[in-house]
Design an enzyme around this catalytic site. Sequence first.
Site, short mmCIF file in Angstrom:
data_model
loop_
_atom_site.label_atom_id
_atom_site.label_comp_id
_atom_site.label_asym_id
_atom_site.label_seq_id
_atom_site.Cartn_x
_atom_site.Cartn_y
_atom_site.Cartn_z
N PRO B 235 0.84 -1.23 0.00
CA PRO B 235 0.00 0.00 0.00
C PRO B 235 0.87 1.27 0.00
O PRO B 235 1.33 1.72 1.04
CB PRO B 235 -0.81 -0.14 1.30
CG PRO B 235 0.04 -1.01 2.18
CD PRO B 235 0.80 -1.94 1.30
N ASP B 409 5.43 2.90 2.45
CA ASP B 409 4.58 1.72 2.70
C ASP B 409 3.78 2.03 3.96
O ASP B 409 4.33 2.13 5.05
CB ASP B 409 5.49 0.50 2.90
CG ASP B 409 4.68 -0.77 3.19
OD1 ASP B 409 3.47 -0.68 3.42
OD2 ASP B 409 5.31 -1.85 3.18
N HIS B 410 2.48 2.15 3.78
CA HIS B 410 1.65 2.60 4.88
C HIS B 410 1.59 1.59 6.02
O HIS B 410 1.21 1.90 7.14
CB HIS B 410 0.23 2.93 4.40
CG HIS B 410 -0.40 4.09 5.12
ND1 HIS B 410 -0.39 4.18 6.49
CD2 HIS B 410 -1.04 5.19 4.67
CE1 HIS B 410 -1.01 5.31 6.85
NE2 HIS B 410 -1.41 5.94 5.76
N ARG B 411 1.97 0.38 5.73
CA ARG B 411 1.98 -0.61 6.79
C ARG B 411 3.08 -0.29 7.81
O ARG B 411 3.03 -0.72 8.95
CB ARG B 411 2.22 -2.01 6.20
CG ARG B 411 1.11 -2.47 5.28
CD ARG B 411 1.49 -3.75 4.57
NE ARG B 411 2.72 -3.61 3.77
CZ ARG B 411 3.25 -4.57 3.02
NH1 ARG B 411 2.66 -5.75 2.96
NH2 ARG B 411 4.34 -4.36 2.32
#
Lengths: 738, 437
Positions: B235, B409-411
């Site tokens: 993401p 990376d939104h994680r």
Amino acid sequence: MSTTTPLTYSTECTELRTTREDWDAASPELLESMLVQMHTIRIFEEVVLQLAAEGLVHGPAHSSIGQEGAAVGSVLALRGADGVNGTHRGHHQFLAKGLAYLSPNGMSIIDGIKNDQVTEFIRRTMSEILGLKAGFSGGRGGSMHLQWLEAGALGTNAIVGGGVPLAAGNAWAQRHDAEVHDDGGQAGGMGVTVTYFGDGASNIGSTLETLNLAAAWRLPLCFYIENNLYAVSTHVADVTGEARLAARGPGFGIRSWRVDGMDPLAVYLAQKAAVDHMRAGKGATLIEAETYRYFHQNGPFPGSAFGYRTKEEEKQWRDRDPLAKLAAEMTRRGLLTDEQLTDLTLQITEHITRIVDGITEKDPESAKGGRRIRPTLWPDPAAVDTDIRSEPALTGSTTEGQTEAGTEERRFVDAIADVLGRRMDLDPGVLVLGEDVHRLKGGTNGATRGLKDAYPDRVLGTPISENAFAGLAGGLSMTGRYKPVVEFMYSDFLWVAADQIFNQIGKARHMFGGQSAMPVVLRSKVAMGAGYGSQHSMDPAGIFANNPGWRIVAPSTPHDYIGLMNTALELQDPVLVLEHVDLYGTKGDIPAGNLDYQLPVGKAAVRRAGEGVTVLSYLNMVDVSLQAAGRRLDLDAEIIDLRWLDRASLDWDTIGASIQKTNNVLIVEQGARGTSYGGWLSDEIQRRFFDYLDQPVQRVTGKEAAPSISKVLEAAANADLDDVLAGFDEVARNLGRS
Amino acid sequence: MATIITMPAVVADATEAALQDWLVKIGDTIAAGQPIAEIETEKATVELQAESPGTIGRLLIQPGTSVGVGEPIAVLVEAGEDEASIDKQIASAGGASHSHAEHPVPEDTEAPTTRRDTRPAAPGASQEPSRNAQGRASRIFGSPLARKLAKDMGIDLSALAGSGPNGRILRGDVEAAGRQQAAGPQPVPKAEGPLPAAPTASSQTAGMQNFQDVPLSGMRKAIARRLTESKTTVPHFYVSIDVEMDALLALRKQINQDSIPAGQKATVNDLVLKALGGALVDVPAANASWQGDAVRRYSTVDISVAIATTDGLLTPVVRGLENLSLSSLGRIMGDYKERASAGRIRQQELDGGSFSLTNLGMYGTREFSAILNPPQAGILAVGAAEQRPAVRDGQLAVATVMSCTLSADHRVIDGAVAAQLLGAFKRRIESPLSILL
């Protein structure tokens, strides 16, 4: 106290012995012919044994030395057009028949075998035995398969007793020819056939079945037993309770003779009596000639060398040598001098030696100065598979039968009787035979309805002897004058008749180098689903497809049945016509007023066009596949009704185009997996179309076991719509779908 | 006893590698550690070193041939051994010899012990079995038709996911890949299950021979596979910032005049790299990667630097950036650029890295956003430093400005962390002395 009355046979069995008066009465010409023929055979056989000892005969050389009188005396009582066949030990009979055919006026001591035709005949015979292209069968047959149809030599056979039913076919043709042409009373009566076999073949089913059949149908067939006492090493007394083999005949109602086979004149007289009996239309005969082979089963050593008989026994028989016996009687009558006999044998020896010299040459690789076959004389290895079947040459209309008259609806089983009747009407060579085909209003299923009334002499209800009547059909077809249509009431009976179906009919054309056509049509009923159980429910397509020679058609509609049967009856090959009981009652459109159209060889029918998966099927399973396709529209199946199933006739163009389009294949058949057809087909497909396949070739078949009688077990054993749908599911799964 | 040398798993998830050239010939006596072949992997050309001494008995692979990892490529013999013992050894090793024969390997068995791992020892590199991303053994299942189509279309089966049983690649999978290829540069996503229907845009060119299919190089395949995986599974989100470069450029000028050893110049990129390294020290939450079941935070700053070559993109790692002097960094980058263009970057130089920097400024690109290089959680894309109008205290002025876009990376990185990182970066660029401290 019960009473007993002796039952006597309805026919005679007698022993014939010559007297001095007989020898004095015999014509000098007959005796000279006997002498020349017998010496020619013996010297020829000695040369063959010499070549065998040098390793130049590939395979066995079954010597007939000692049995010359039994063959020559018999053949000289026949006409050139009469037929003979024999077994693996058949050089003497073949030579005698050929020599007699080429010398209708007899052979003389002075000329011996000095005759170009005779030289060529011996050269071709020797070439065949050595497996060379100049042989009668181009070297394909060899020592055990000698055929020269022109001379009435129908072909010798390596299956013990295997040739006997074929001879019955020739005899049926001779009798029918005589009846049709009404020449029974002229020119000395109808033609006859003599089938030579040994004591060993007296105990096998083919022979025993044919004894019965030939007697029942009063065929002009002589069962000629050269009883040389040994089946390889087994003495005749070891294997039968009645070692006087002539005694077999009366039990079948066959007039029989026993004769001293070492006395060529006795043989001649017995054969003459038998021929007179047959030409007069009195039916089959049997002759047992007591004789002896001086050597072992094959090769140049005496039987005593192998310990199954004594040198004393061999000496006793050699002391009664038929050549010596004949020479002694001729000398006694002043017909032969010692000098003449020496000259004759020298002349024959020189002649045959010259022939062999033309075939062999000094072997450059032999240190001992040995010989070899001249290399140019071998057959072309590239021709190894030619003559398995004919090139189709159809004369009829090969349209799909669309006529201006339109169509009419017809039941499948009625279409069978329609087309058979039409062909019998137009072709006097077509006949129908099988169990009960003449009764029950057209056999057990009505497929021959009305034919017996219309053609009483060409609709033959047979004894329950599949091997004999299938073989009889093979012999009929070999004449080139008859096209038998055989019915097997159930396909499983092919095993009963397997020798005739596969060893004889399937192989004959190729084995004899394409000398004869084999237009046998075999209608075979597939009765899956009828509750007839494990021994009446097979689909024979896979078995036939894996044996050479047979073409196979599998009609799924009345229209196709007519067209395919018309084509089958014009082909010069054995054709299996499959009939499924599920289809008998179905109806379909046929061209109105047209029973003559033919469907082309090797043309399948696309019953449903599609892009997703190619479904290959035949017979009743075509319709089941169509039903399945209707339920799995997502798979967009292309349903191909194969129609022609054999290796040579399969429609690879249609199949290939479909596979290249769909990239997926499902083979649908109903029967057990083990004997199934699709195994062969999927093997071919994966090799021909490997790069076009997107998944393994999928298959629908029945289970492993033969179907049981119990209704639920039978249904479980056979493939049905659910199984076909499961096959479609498997195709989908392999496409990553469900 | 003869010894089989097999194709090493140079790259963790490679299923095959091309043997580019032999450096020895049959009969050569070799020492342990001696380079015997050059192997081209998807990303690099490496030298294969002999593990043990011996004599080259047989070379099983022609130069230029692709070979499955673990397959025999050569046989080492000892004195007195003949051809028969070589044959025997090859047979016992599984029979593959001259061709790229494929032997199905059960999924859960380790490589047979006869196949020795001859990978060059890489410091710190973990010993990974030769599996691809799906964990299946090196054998690729594909239908005969799919294989033929893929060959004809120049599509690498190893880049595809099969939709059939056992992951078998089917016609449809290859055709979908072909449509994707025709529609744009994006390779086929390595997704589980059936593929979505392909776009129909390619129908414009269907059937016309107005194109040329360029076979995929190993590097191109790697880029295709890895970036597809990244773009479709990670993401991404993007945060942009403009930084003023005037102070930094002035500092660079000064450094190049005074400090750096003669012949070596500090580049803008070196300074930007140092600034990024400093920012990651300032915001350690951004110096992290996604590990599936954990977020890994790094104690050092190792930045993968994108270097364009004629064949594609290489991303060697500059390690311990926070402790590197500008001159050391300059030397490292100079060496990397030189060897990248010669195709001589070593595999271990490509492994690892906690963050990436990519710079298209030299092409005049104003701004762009990059695709993450998993498992890294951030990549900074910088454009050209150019003069733009700038408003200072209500007055229009001219400043040298560079637009930067962070892909994150939104994680791993939330928006605030990303903004903090860019803020730290901007501060260091605009107060460039902090870079040198």
